[in-house]
Design a protein around this motif. Sequence first.
Motif, PDB file in Angstrom:
ATOM      1  N   MET A   1      26.094  33.315 -23.232  1.00 39.87           N
ATOM      2  CA  MET A   1      27.308  33.553 -24.030  1.00 39.87           C
ATOM      3  C   MET A   1      28.260  32.373 -23.815  1.00 39.87           C
ATOM      4  O   MET A   1      28.572  32.022 -22.681  1.00 39.87           O
ATOM      5  CB  MET A   1      27.994  34.825 -23.527  1.00 39.87           C
ATOM      6  CG  MET A   1      29.246  35.178 -24.322  1.00 39.87           C
ATOM      7  SD  MET A   1      30.083  36.583 -23.562  1.00 39.87           S
ATOM      8  CE  MET A   1      28.791  37.801 -23.720  1.00 39.87           C
ATOM      9  N   SER A   2      28.710  31.698 -24.833  1.00 35.49           N
ATOM     10  CA  SER A   2      29.595  30.554 -24.663  1.00 35.49           C
ATOM     11  C   SER A   2      31.000  31.034 -24.374  1.00 35.49           C
ATOM     12  O   SER A   2      31.445  32.078 -24.838  1.00 35.49           O
ATOM     13  CB  SER A   2      29.573  29.676 -25.909  1.00 35.49           C
ATOM     14  OG  SER A   2      30.006  30.430 -27.013  1.00 35.49           O
ATOM     15  N   ARG A   3      31.727  30.217 -23.671  1.00 35.18           N
ATOM     16  CA  ARG A   3      33.105  30.528 -23.298  1.00 35.18           C
ATOM     17  C   ARG A   3      34.002  30.455 -24.527  1.00 35.18           C
ATOM     18  O   ARG A   3      34.031  29.451 -25.223  1.00 35.18           O
ATOM     19  CB  ARG A   3      33.534  29.528 -22.228  1.00 35.18           C
ATOM     20  CG  ARG A   3      35.022  29.578 -21.887  1.00 35.18           C
ATOM     21  CD  ARG A   3      35.348  30.804 -21.084  1.00 35.18           C
ATOM     22  NE  ARG A   3      36.732  30.808 -20.704  1.00 35.18           N
ATOM     23  CZ  ARG A   3      37.382  31.893 -20.346  1.00 35.18           C
ATOM     24  NH1 ARG A   3      36.769  33.059 -20.318  1.00 35.18           N
ATOM     25  NH2 ARG A   3      38.631  31.818 -19.987  1.00 35.18           N
ATOM     26  N   THR A  81      32.148  44.867 -10.657  1.00 31.17           N
ATOM     27  CA  THR A  81      30.866  45.502 -10.358  1.00 31.17           C
ATOM     28  C   THR A  81      29.859  45.161 -11.448  1.00 31.17           C
ATOM     29  O   THR A  81      30.152  45.324 -12.639  1.00 31.17           O
ATOM     30  CB  THR A  81      31.032  47.032 -10.276  1.00 31.17           C
ATOM     31  OG1 THR A  81      32.030  47.354  -9.307  1.00 31.17           O
ATOM     32  CG2 THR A  81      29.713  47.690  -9.889  1.00 31.17           C
ATOM     33  N   LEU A  82      28.695  44.707 -11.055  1.00 33.33           N
ATOM     34  CA  LEU A  82      27.652  44.366 -12.011  1.00 33.33           C
ATOM     35  C   LEU A  82      27.007  45.623 -12.579  1.00 33.33           C
ATOM     36  O   LEU A  82      26.726  46.569 -11.839  1.00 33.33           O
ATOM     37  CB  LEU A  82      26.577  43.511 -11.341  1.00 33.33           C
ATOM     38  CG  LEU A  82      26.962  42.092 -10.925  1.00 33.33           C
ATOM     39  CD1 LEU A  82      25.795  41.418 -10.224  1.00 33.33           C
ATOM     40  CD2 LEU A  82      27.400  41.274 -12.124  1.00 33.33           C
ATOM     41  N   ALA A 108      26.439  41.411 -17.297  1.00 40.43           N
ATOM     42  CA  ALA A 108      27.376  42.433 -17.766  1.00 40.43           C
ATOM     43  C   ALA A 108      28.085  43.090 -16.588  1.00 40.43           C
ATOM     44  O   ALA A 108      27.496  43.295 -15.522  1.00 40.43           O
ATOM     45  CB  ALA A 108      26.629  43.487 -18.574  1.00 40.43           C
ATOM     46  N   LEU A 109      29.354  43.415 -16.780  1.00 35.28           N
ATOM     47  CA  LEU A 109      30.155  44.076 -15.756  1.00 35.28           C
ATOM     48  C   LEU A 109      30.441  45.517 -16.164  1.00 35.28           C
ATOM     49  O   LEU A 109      30.660  45.808 -17.349  1.00 35.28           O
ATOM     50  CB  LEU A 109      31.478  43.343 -15.550  1.00 35.28           C
ATOM     51  CG  LEU A 109      31.405  41.905 -15.047  1.00 35.28           C
ATOM     52  CD1 LEU A 109      32.790  41.274 -15.076  1.00 35.28           C
ATOM     53  CD2 LEU A 109      30.831  41.852 -13.636  1.00 35.28           C
ATOM     54  N   VAL A 110      30.478  46.402 -15.191  1.00 29.99           N
ATOM     55  CA  VAL A 110      30.882  47.789 -15.440  1.00 29.99           C
ATOM     56  C   VAL A 110      32.344  47.833 -15.837  1.00 29.99           C
ATOM     57  O   VAL A 110      32.763  48.646 -16.680  1.00 29.99           O
ATOM     58  CB  VAL A 110      30.630  48.646 -14.180  1.00 29.99           C
ATOM     59  CG1 VAL A 110      31.212  50.042 -14.355  1.00 29.99           C
ATOM     60  CG2 VAL A 110      29.138  48.714 -13.866  1.00 29.99           C
ATOM     61  N   ALA A 139      32.031  36.331 -16.862  1.00 29.39           N
ATOM     62  CA  ALA A 139      32.122  37.547 -17.672  1.00 29.39           C
ATOM     63  C   ALA A 139      33.542  38.104 -17.643  1.00 29.39           C
ATOM     64  O   ALA A 139      34.078  38.552 -18.672  1.00 29.39           O
ATOM     65  CB  ALA A 139      31.127  38.591 -17.168  1.00 29.39           C
ATOM     66  N   PHE A 140      34.178  38.084 -16.484  1.00 28.19           N
ATOM     67  CA  PHE A 140      35.559  38.558 -16.377  1.00 28.19           C
ATOM     68  C   PHE A 140      36.500  37.674 -17.189  1.00 28.19           C
ATOM     69  O   PHE A 140      37.365  38.176 -17.925  1.00 28.19           O
ATOM     70  CB  PHE A 140      36.000  38.577 -14.917  1.00 28.19           C
ATOM     71  CG  PHE A 140      37.473  38.839 -14.744  1.00 28.19           C
ATOM     72  CD1 PHE A 140      37.983  40.120 -14.869  1.00 28.19           C
ATOM     73  CD2 PHE A 140      38.356  37.792 -14.481  1.00 28.19           C
ATOM     74  CE1 PHE A 140      39.349  40.367 -14.746  1.00 28.19           C
ATOM     75  CE2 PHE A 140      39.719  38.030 -14.352  1.00 28.19           C
ATOM     76  CZ  PHE A 140      40.216  39.317 -14.481  1.00 28.19           C
TER      77      PHE A 140
END
Length: 300
Positions: A1-3, A81-82, A108-110, A139-140
């Motif tokens: 996924m690009s920034r 959390t992953l 992905a993050l929860v 991701a964050f």
Amino acid sequence: MSRKFKLSLAMASVVAASVMFAGCNEEQPKAESKTAESEVQNAPAVKSAKSVVVYYSQTGATKKLAQIFKSARNADEFELTLAKPYPSTYDSTIAAVRAERESKQWPALVNAKLDVAKYDTVFIGYPIMFGTFAPPLYAFLDANDLSGKVVVPFCTYGSGGRKASAAELKTLEPNANVTLAYGISNKRINAEKGIETATREVEGFFADLATGKTDEMLMGGYSGQRPLMAEDSAAFAEATKDYAYLGLKPLSVSSQVVAGMNYLFVCEMKAFGGPVTQTNVKIFKPLPGQGEAQLIAVEK
């Protein structure tokens, strides 16, 4: 996924610090106690600067450091959390992270989304993986806009990556005020009295932030680079004995007298059999009888 690029205009850098309030429990005259209680209950809430510690911890070392930052600034806590944890073995995790970095497909993050509007200051903590922050942080950052916030990076690492990760964070968050970063090795924070060591250093780090110190300013107390003497070589060998995989060869050194001695070695490095690069190696040697020389960081 690009920034994704953030579309908001650059905001002026904010100089903010977390504020702690202490209440006084002075005894009031009995005749006024009910009135005073009513006034306190009906009084509007005082809005203060708020901070949050956002972090991802793979082995627990970064979590230890996050708790120190949280306590030091009475901040909220937001542990990433992953959705699918990394494999349990070191080699498998390295392979997974390498694949993520090459594909730029971040895990992905929860709990990717934070209510950023509630906070003025965001402390961001992470372990160093492949020379910069761990993939969950991408991701964050993709899920949150930190424009206008004071962003304070902190990290744990095997040998280094503090400066490089902070520089990348500045690039990804150009509209935030990204400050000086703090870092400590896993070996040091996990050692006996490691929490005390990190707590003491974090206190000094906040003092540096308050006075606007930069990495360049902190280097000002070192002598000029010079050829190694026997004492320098002995300190280098003692501090790097567990880091043979970095292939470090000291070329010159500068020093700074503290409660012990800080060393800054300019070295050739051939990590994991890769190409030769030049790097700086920071080492601290305590006063005689107070422990061995310690590798503080390897920084390009």
